[in-house]
Design a protein around this motif. Sequence first.
Motif, PDB file in Angstrom:
ATOM      1  N   MET A 143     146.088  77.048 -22.836  1.00  0.00           N
ATOM      2  CA  MET A 143     147.025  77.350 -21.761  1.00  0.00           C
ATOM      3  C   MET A 143     146.828  76.287 -20.647  1.00  0.00           C
ATOM      4  O   MET A 143     147.775  75.993 -19.504  1.00  0.00           O
ATOM      5  N   ARG A 144     145.530  75.682 -20.444  1.00  0.00           N
ATOM      6  CA  ARG A 144     145.381  74.942 -19.479  1.00  0.00           C
ATOM      7  C   ARG A 144     146.327  73.677 -19.711  1.00  0.00           C
ATOM      8  O   ARG A 144     146.667  72.852 -19.028  1.00  0.00           O
ATOM      9  N   ALA A 196     145.473  79.146 -11.958  1.00  0.00           N
ATOM     10  CA  ALA A 196     146.652  78.219 -11.293  1.00  0.00           C
ATOM     11  C   ALA A 196     147.214  77.331 -12.116  1.00  0.00           C
ATOM     12  O   ALA A 196     148.307  77.176 -12.155  1.00  0.00           O
ATOM     13  N   LEU A 197     146.278  76.576 -12.883  1.00  0.00           N
ATOM     14  CA  LEU A 197     146.971  75.596 -13.826  1.00  0.00           C
ATOM     15  C   LEU A 197     147.801  76.317 -14.779  1.00  0.00           C
ATOM     16  O   LEU A 197     149.058  75.600 -14.859  1.00  0.00           O
ATOM     17  N   ALA A 198     147.461  77.186 -15.431  1.00  0.00           N
ATOM     18  CA  ALA A 198     148.402  77.780 -16.497  1.00  0.00           C
ATOM     19  C   ALA A 198     149.709  78.363 -15.850  1.00  0.00           C
ATOM     20  O   ALA A 198     150.619  78.422 -16.598  1.00  0.00           O
ATOM     21  N   HIS A 199     149.620  78.698 -14.524  1.00  0.00           N
ATOM     22  CA  HIS A 199     150.809  79.543 -14.019  1.00  0.00           C
ATOM     23  C   HIS A 199     151.715  78.668 -13.315  1.00  0.00           C
ATOM     24  O   HIS A 199     151.642  78.388 -12.046  1.00  0.00           O
ATOM     25  N   HIS A 234     149.151  73.385 -21.649  1.00  0.00           N
ATOM     26  CA  HIS A 234     150.334  73.575 -21.160  1.00  0.00           C
ATOM     27  C   HIS A 234     150.709  73.464 -19.836  1.00  0.00           C
ATOM     28  O   HIS A 234     151.457  72.754 -19.473  1.00  0.00           O
ATOM     29  N   GLY A 235     149.908  74.013 -18.865  1.00  0.00           N
ATOM     30  CA  GLY A 235     150.127  73.773 -17.504  1.00  0.00           C
ATOM     31  C   GLY A 235     149.950  72.129 -16.979  1.00  0.00           C
ATOM     32  O   GLY A 235     150.843  71.821 -16.379  1.00  0.00           O
ATOM     33  N   SER A 236     149.141  71.677 -17.696  1.00  0.00           N
ATOM     34  CA  SER A 236     148.976  70.239 -17.401  1.00  0.00           C
ATOM     35  C   SER A 236     150.182  69.185 -17.789  1.00  0.00           C
ATOM     36  O   SER A 236     150.722  68.436 -17.267  1.00  0.00           O
ATOM     37  N   ALA A 237     150.691  69.660 -18.885  1.00  0.00           N
ATOM     38  CA  ALA A 237     152.066  69.258 -19.591  1.00  0.00           C
ATOM     39  C   ALA A 237     153.200  69.539 -18.460  1.00  0.00           C
ATOM     40  O   ALA A 237     153.875  68.598 -18.499  1.00  0.00           O
ATOM     41  N   VAL A 238     153.300  70.710 -18.080  1.00  0.00           N
ATOM     42  CA  VAL A 238     154.173  70.906 -17.296  1.00  0.00           C
ATOM     43  C   VAL A 238     154.320  70.141 -15.802  1.00  0.00           C
ATOM     44  O   VAL A 238     155.277  69.782 -15.223  1.00  0.00           O
ATOM     45  N   LEU A 239     153.359  70.129 -15.597  1.00  0.00           N
ATOM     46  CA  LEU A 239     153.151  69.076 -14.208  1.00  0.00           C
ATOM     47  C   LEU A 239     153.399  67.874 -14.372  1.00  0.00           C
ATOM     48  O   LEU A 239     153.940  66.962 -13.589  1.00  0.00           O
ATOM     49  N   ALA A 240     153.025  67.196 -15.472  1.00  0.00           N
ATOM     50  CA  ALA A 240     153.441  65.928 -15.836  1.00  0.00           C
ATOM     51  C   ALA A 240     154.953  65.694 -16.187  1.00  0.00           C
ATOM     52  O   ALA A 240     155.550  64.918 -15.551  1.00  0.00           O
ATOM     53  N   TYR A 241     155.605  66.801 -16.591  1.00  0.00           N
ATOM     54  CA  TYR A 241     156.909  66.936 -16.860  1.00  0.00           C
ATOM     55  C   TYR A 241     157.706  66.847 -15.410  1.00  0.00           C
ATOM     56  O   TYR A 241     158.711  66.032 -15.079  1.00  0.00           O
ATOM     57  N   ARG A 242     157.201  67.340 -14.435  1.00  0.00           N
ATOM     58  CA  ARG A 242     157.732  67.676 -13.145  1.00  0.00           C
ATOM     59  C   ARG A 242     157.828  66.182 -12.330  1.00  0.00           C
ATOM     60  O   ARG A 242     158.611  66.024 -11.566  1.00  0.00           O
ATOM     61  N   LEU A 295     152.245  85.267 -15.006  1.00  0.00           N
ATOM     62  CA  LEU A 295     151.970  86.266 -13.958  1.00  0.00           C
ATOM     63  C   LEU A 295     150.527  85.593 -13.381  1.00  0.00           C
ATOM     64  O   LEU A 295     150.143  86.162 -12.404  1.00  0.00           O
ATOM     65  N   GLY A 296     150.018  84.659 -13.846  1.00  0.00           N
ATOM     66  CA  GLY A 296     148.742  83.963 -13.167  1.00  0.00           C
ATOM     67  C   GLY A 296     147.706  85.126 -13.325  1.00  0.00           C
ATOM     68  O   GLY A 296     146.661  84.875 -12.550  1.00  0.00           O
ATOM     69  N   GLN A 297     147.339  85.739 -14.386  1.00  0.00           N
ATOM     70  CA  GLN A 297     146.320  86.681 -14.777  1.00  0.00           C
ATOM     71  C   GLN A 297     146.175  86.877 -16.137  1.00  0.00           C
ATOM     72  O   GLN A 297     147.120  86.450 -17.063  1.00  0.00           O
TER      73      GLN A 297
END
Length: 458
Positions: A202-203, A283-286, A205-213, A259-261
């Motif tokens: 999930m970390r 926070a990174l995953a969310h 996942h979040g890192s890839a989403v940030l790269a995409y944005r 949900l960040g939880q």
Amino acid sequence: MPSSPASIEFPPDFVWGAATAAYQVEGSPLADGAGPSIWHRFSHTPGRVRDGDTGDVACDHYRRWPEDIALMRQLGLTSYRFSIAWSRILPEGRGRVNPAGLAHYERVVDALLEAGIAPNITLYHWDLPAALDDRGGWLNPDIADWFADYAAVLFKALGDRVPMWATLNEPWVVADGGYLHGVLAPGHRSAFEAVIAARHLMRAHGSAVLAYRTLARQQIGLVVNIEPKYPASDSAADRAATARADAQMNRQFLDPALLGQTPPEMPEVYGEAWVEWRPEELALAHQPLDFVGINYYTRAVVRDEPGAWPLRAAPVRQARAMHTETGWEVYPAGLSDTLAWFQRRYGNTPLYVTENGSAFYDPPVADAPCRDGLLDDPLRQHYLREHVLALHAARASGVDLRGYYAWSLLDNLEWAHGYSKRFGLVHVDYATQQRTLKGTAALYAKVIATGGRCLGGR
């Protein structure tokens, strides 16, 4: 089963697709400079995959993709969901880019667009580069950065042409099958490792989403497999067991992402192996998502079972129900239930059913009953029909459902089951690579052509 309404119609922009995964269909795993993956390594380890099957040839989709895109056009698909083999792009998992591997997927994307079929790319469908597994794989915290770097290569190359991306396919299967029970690559069996792998997935996942944005501007999401859990009785023990099973499979990844939880039942599931996520990890995953993909095949009726590790819960086989060749109960109402549950819990994030299908026995084409040149598969046709009706019921109840992808376009390597299970709309003779449409393919083509109207008023 969902009852058939007097009329049924999906909107003109509803996405009708089919899905595959790289290692299951491509073959040629080391071609053109690609590196080995954990599935190449796992399938070549004696005793890991039924009958010693490997993905060395599979459906030969790596070479036959023009033929397969022609089949997609014949069916009327509006989208094709497929995954990228990470080690074709980065043979060592990081660093050096393999131009030939990247060029292959560029050709596929361009051909899909020319055919009027929208590409929907999954970055990770279980085939981690073996070189990264040698560095710890999903147990190494650096993998979040490795994954984001890999994703960035693809976003830069294809982000202007691919309208939909998914970071991970079914992270639960990666952690549960690969690290908890050891039945899938890389074949580990440790609750401590499963907890670590899940967090790093999930970390990543979040890192890839940030790269995409930063690099692209269309849509990115996450694909999860949901198996709705129903208690076997009203007893407190069965209801608690059901909650544990639901948390471990269905909420372990969606709760951090949306949900960040983390689910409150997780410490009870994993005991001393559980490690609470740090706030920065949550926070990174969310990250805000443009859509979520739901893979649905069956449900589970759950009872308390103290000896079942680690959930202390076990499924109860429904004796009077139809089951597929994989032993999964055919339960279309569970799809409607799942989509409604998602909306209640997570809000109105747009949804796609990104996998749904059934494995039933298909005889060799030469011996099979055929109608109009189609391999007749009535049980699979029944499965498709009833699940499309379940989609319609979910939309009618207000679920923001925007598309459906049948699993799978082709019969393929069903992971540790080898070639013993056939999910395809299209039958594949693995000896000759001959493709033969099944009756389900014809039914699906009719559903697409009529927007579902052909299923109304039965």
